[in-house]
Design a protein around this motif. Structure first.
Motif, PDB file in Angstrom:
ATOM      1  N   MET A   1       0.841  -1.176   0.000  1.00  0.00           N
ATOM      2  CA  MET A   1       0.000   0.000   0.000  1.00  0.00           C
ATOM      3  C   MET A   1       0.884   1.236   0.000  1.00  0.00           C
ATOM      4  O   MET A   1       1.822   1.337   0.768  1.00  0.00           O
ATOM      5  CB  MET A   1      -0.883  -0.003   1.244  1.00  0.00           C
ATOM      6  N   ASN A   2       0.579   2.164  -0.864  1.00  0.00           N
ATOM      7  CA  ASN A   2       1.269   3.452  -0.888  1.00  0.00           C
ATOM      8  C   ASN A   2       0.652   4.307   0.208  1.00  0.00           C
ATOM      9  O   ASN A   2      -0.553   4.530   0.215  1.00  0.00           O
ATOM     10  CB  ASN A   2       1.087   4.093  -2.263  1.00  0.00           C
ATOM     11  N   PRO A   3       1.472   4.823   1.161  1.00  0.00           N
ATOM     12  CA  PRO A   3       0.871   5.593   2.245  1.00  0.00           C
ATOM     13  C   PRO A   3       0.272   6.921   1.789  1.00  0.00           C
ATOM     14  O   PRO A   3      -0.587   7.465   2.454  1.00  0.00           O
ATOM     15  CB  PRO A   3       2.021   5.812   3.220  1.00  0.00           C
ATOM     16  N   ASP A   4       0.716   7.470   0.648  1.00  0.00           N
ATOM     17  CA  ASP A   4       0.116   8.710   0.151  1.00  0.00           C
ATOM     18  C   ASP A   4      -1.111   8.370  -0.674  1.00  0.00           C
ATOM     19  O   ASP A   4      -1.078   7.528  -1.550  1.00  0.00           O
ATOM     20  CB  ASP A   4       1.113   9.498  -0.708  1.00  0.00           C
ATOM     21  N   ARG A   5      -2.209   9.027  -0.357  1.00  0.00           N
ATOM     22  CA  ARG A   5      -3.431   8.859  -1.122  1.00  0.00           C
ATOM     23  C   ARG A   5      -3.538  10.039  -2.072  1.00  0.00           C
ATOM     24  O   ARG A   5      -2.975  11.092  -1.817  1.00  0.00           O
ATOM     25  CB  ARG A   5      -4.639   8.838  -0.174  1.00  0.00           C
ATOM     26  N   GLY A   6      -4.277   9.914  -3.116  1.00  0.00           N
ATOM     27  CA  GLY A   6      -4.410  11.021  -4.055  1.00  0.00           C
ATOM     28  C   GLY A   6      -5.160  12.207  -3.483  1.00  0.00           C
ATOM     29  O   GLY A   6      -4.981  13.329  -3.910  1.00  0.00           O
ATOM     30  N   TYR A   7      -5.993  11.988  -2.485  1.00  0.00           N
ATOM     31  CA  TYR A   7      -6.835  13.034  -1.925  1.00  0.00           C
ATOM     32  C   TYR A   7      -6.298  13.598  -0.609  1.00  0.00           C
ATOM     33  O   TYR A   7      -6.823  14.581  -0.107  1.00  0.00           O
ATOM     34  CB  TYR A   7      -8.260  12.520  -1.713  1.00  0.00           C
ATOM     35  N   ARG A   8      -5.263  12.975  -0.023  1.00  0.00           N
ATOM     36  CA  ARG A   8      -4.638  13.508   1.191  1.00  0.00           C
ATOM     37  C   ARG A   8      -3.224  12.975   1.341  1.00  0.00           C
ATOM     38  O   ARG A   8      -2.889  11.918   0.821  1.00  0.00           O
ATOM     39  CB  ARG A   8      -5.454  13.200   2.440  1.00  0.00           C
ATOM     40  N   LYS A   9      -2.411  13.720   2.055  1.00  0.00           N
ATOM     41  CA  LYS A   9      -1.035  13.317   2.329  1.00  0.00           C
ATOM     42  C   LYS A   9      -1.022  12.345   3.506  1.00  0.00           C
ATOM     43  O   LYS A   9      -1.763  12.509   4.465  1.00  0.00           O
ATOM     44  CB  LYS A   9      -0.191  14.548   2.648  1.00  0.00           C
ATOM     45  N   ALA A  10      -0.177  11.359   3.414  1.00  0.00           N
ATOM     46  CA  ALA A  10      -0.059  10.385   4.500  1.00  0.00           C
ATOM     47  C   ALA A  10       0.465  11.061   5.760  1.00  0.00           C
ATOM     48  O   ALA A  10       1.222  12.023   5.704  1.00  0.00           O
ATOM     49  CB  ALA A  10       0.881   9.258   4.085  1.00  0.00           C
ATOM     50  N   ASN A  11       0.067  10.546   6.909  1.00  0.00           N
ATOM     51  CA  ASN A  11       0.553  11.021   8.194  1.00  0.00           C
ATOM     52  C   ASN A  11       1.745  10.160   8.605  1.00  0.00           C
ATOM     53  O   ASN A  11       1.684   9.393   9.555  1.00  0.00           O
ATOM     54  CB  ASN A  11      -0.558  10.965   9.240  1.00  0.00           C
ATOM     55  N   MET A  12       2.821  10.290   7.831  1.00  0.00           N
ATOM     56  CA  MET A  12       4.007   9.484   8.031  1.00  0.00           C
ATOM     57  C   MET A  12       5.221  10.410   7.958  1.00  0.00           C
ATOM     58  O   MET A  12       5.298  11.242   7.060  1.00  0.00           O
ATOM     59  CB  MET A  12       4.072   8.453   6.903  1.00  0.00           C
ATOM     60  N   PRO A  13       6.164  10.293   8.882  1.00  0.00           N
ATOM     61  CA  PRO A  13       7.341  11.161   8.818  1.00  0.00           C
ATOM     62  C   PRO A  13       8.232  10.836   7.617  1.00  0.00           C
ATOM     63  O   PRO A  13       8.191   9.718   7.087  1.00  0.00           O
ATOM     64  CB  PRO A  13       8.085  10.873  10.114  1.00  0.00           C
ATOM     65  N   GLU A  14       9.006  11.833   7.208  1.00  0.00           N
ATOM     66  CA  GLU A  14      10.000  11.607   6.147  1.00  0.00           C
ATOM     67  C   GLU A  14      10.926  10.474   6.567  1.00  0.00           C
ATOM     68  O   GLU A  14      11.312  10.385   7.732  1.00  0.00           O
ATOM     69  CB  GLU A  14      10.834  12.875   5.918  1.00  0.00           C
ATOM     70  N   GLY A  15      11.254   9.612   5.649  1.00  0.00           N
ATOM     71  CA  GLY A  15      12.190   8.532   5.928  1.00  0.00           C
ATOM     72  C   GLY A  15      11.565   7.289   6.528  1.00  0.00           C
ATOM     73  O   GLY A  15      12.278   6.309   6.778  1.00  0.00           O
ATOM     74  N   ALA A  16      10.268   7.288   6.777  1.00  0.00           N
ATOM     75  CA  ALA A  16       9.622   6.084   7.300  1.00  0.00           C
ATOM     76  C   ALA A  16       9.669   5.001   6.239  1.00  0.00           C
ATOM     77  O   ALA A  16       9.440   5.251   5.063  1.00  0.00           O
ATOM     78  CB  ALA A  16       8.181   6.386   7.703  1.00  0.00           C
ATOM     79  N   LYS A  17       9.972   3.795   6.662  1.00  0.00           N
ATOM     80  CA  LYS A  17      10.081   2.662   5.743  1.00  0.00           C
ATOM     81  C   LYS A  17       9.086   1.572   6.138  1.00  0.00           C
ATOM     82  O   LYS A  17       8.915   1.268   7.308  1.00  0.00           O
ATOM     83  CB  LYS A  17      11.488   2.096   5.774  1.00  0.00           C
ATOM     84  N   ARG A  18       8.470   0.988   5.101  1.00  0.00           N
ATOM     85  CA  ARG A  18       7.532  -0.106   5.358  1.00  0.00           C
ATOM     86  C   ARG A  18       8.324  -1.356   5.749  1.00  0.00           C
ATOM     87  O   ARG A  18       9.220  -1.788   5.026  1.00  0.00           O
ATOM     88  CB  ARG A  18       6.675  -0.383   4.135  1.00  0.00           C
ATOM     89  N   VAL A  19       7.974  -1.945   6.902  1.00  0.00           N
ATOM     90  CA  VAL A  19       8.645  -3.150   7.391  1.00  0.00           C
ATOM     91  C   VAL A  19       7.720  -4.361   7.376  1.00  0.00           C
ATOM     92  O   VAL A  19       8.175  -5.483   7.581  1.00  0.00           O
ATOM     93  CB  VAL A  19       9.236  -2.946   8.807  1.00  0.00           C
ATOM     94  N   PHE A  20       6.430  -4.118   7.165  1.00  0.00           N
ATOM     95  CA  PHE A  20       5.469  -5.213   7.060  1.00  0.00           C
ATOM     96  C   PHE A  20       4.352  -4.775   6.129  1.00  0.00           C
ATOM     97  O   PHE A  20       3.819  -3.676   6.264  1.00  0.00           O
ATOM     98  CB  PHE A  20       4.877  -5.583   8.421  1.00  0.00           C
ATOM     99  N   GLU A  21       3.994  -5.658   5.188  1.00  0.00           N
ATOM    100  CA  GLU A  21       2.884  -5.387   4.277  1.00  0.00           C
ATOM    101  C   GLU A  21       1.840  -6.483   4.456  1.00  0.00           C
ATOM    102  O   GLU A  21       2.113  -7.657   4.206  1.00  0.00           O
ATOM    103  CB  GLU A  21       3.373  -5.360   2.835  1.00  0.00           C
ATOM    104  N   GLY A  22       0.655  -6.088   4.908  1.00  0.00           N
ATOM    105  CA  GLY A  22      -0.424  -7.035   5.113  1.00  0.00           C
ATOM    106  C   GLY A  22      -1.535  -6.840   4.105  1.00  0.00           C
ATOM    107  O   GLY A  22      -1.437  -6.026   3.180  1.00  0.00           O
ATOM    108  N   LYS A  23      -2.615  -7.577   4.276  1.00  0.00           N
ATOM    109  CA  LYS A  23      -3.777  -7.453   3.390  1.00  0.00           C
ATOM    110  C   LYS A  23      -4.476  -6.112   3.594  1.00  0.00           C
ATOM    111  O   LYS A  23      -4.950  -5.508   2.651  1.00  0.00           O
ATOM    112  CB  LYS A  23      -4.775  -8.582   3.656  1.00  0.00           C
ATOM    113  N   ILE A  24      -4.576  -5.672   4.850  1.00  0.00           N
ATOM    114  CA  ILE A  24      -5.221  -4.403   5.161  1.00  0.00           C
ATOM    115  C   ILE A  24      -4.234  -3.437   5.807  1.00  0.00           C
ATOM    116  O   ILE A  24      -4.196  -2.264   5.472  1.00  0.00           O
ATOM    117  CB  ILE A  24      -6.441  -4.615   6.092  1.00  0.00           C
TER     118      ILE A  24
END
Length: 194
Positions: A1-24
């Motif tokens: 999942m891309n944390p940035d949505r087209g309609y809003r910016k993700a609430n994630m700090p710069e440099g955050a890295k995905r360490v687990f990708e689940g179904k939801i």
């Protein structure tokens, strides 16, 4: 999942890295400097945002649903669901309403937008759908059993007061604030009916 949505910016700090990708849910981590100059690893979970729509039928009742799913008890809730990739909250609200109830609405009006938890990058967008009318049969997901339950505004508010007794409450503090303030209740009713 891309944390940035087209309609809003993700609430994630710069440099955050995905360490687990689940179904939801996905988990992101980043190194955070603390007040004493040391650093540690912080985490935040992300998931698709949710829409909630309160359809107002042409007779003035609000169309709620009794929603049964295999992993929980049956709840009384407005039609709701996840925003799919590429959708806006408004598009998702219309799609979920059509899938779960077979109804469409003339117009959607924003009711609330809430971020329930700081450690979870997740927004809930609530809408009022005026002029709801049935246009086809519902097509719920295979994991849903849905029964339509139209209520008057007063019945909906009364049911909302029974928080924790089968009424889904992970949306809109606007209802609970209105229960405590008659001016807010009047404003809420006006937002439903114009």
């Amino acid at each position: 999942m891309n944390p940035d949505r087209g309609y809003r910016k993700a609430n994630m700090p710069e440099g955050a890295k995905r360490v687990f990708e689940g179904k939801i849910f996905d988990v992101y981590q980043w190194e955070q400097e603390l007040y004493d100059g040391s650093t540690t690893i912080f985490e935040r979970i992300t998931r698709p945002d949710t829409v909630v729509v309160f359809p107002v039928l042409q007779d003035g009742r609000i169309l709620l649903i009794e929603d049964s799913q295999p992993d929980r008890e049956t709840v009384l809730t407005p039609p709701s669901g996840r925003i799919e990739e590429g959708e806006t909250p408004e598009n998702a609200a219309r799609r979920e309403l059509l899938e779960e109830t077979g109804h469409s609405v003339e117009a959607l009006h924003p009711l609330f937008a809430e971020r329930p938890l700081n450690k979870l990058d997740w927004m809930i967008y609530g809408f009022i759908g005026r002029g709801a009318k049935k246009v086809r049969e519902p097509t719920p997901d295979a994991g849903e059993k849905i029964a339509l339950r139209p209520l008057s505004f007063e019945e909906m508010i009364e049911t909302c007061m029974k928080r924790g007794r089968g009424f889904k409450t992970d949306f809109g503090n606007v209802f609970f604030e209105a229960l405590l303030d008659s001016e807010k209740m009047d404003a809420l009713k006006k937002s439903f009916f114009g």
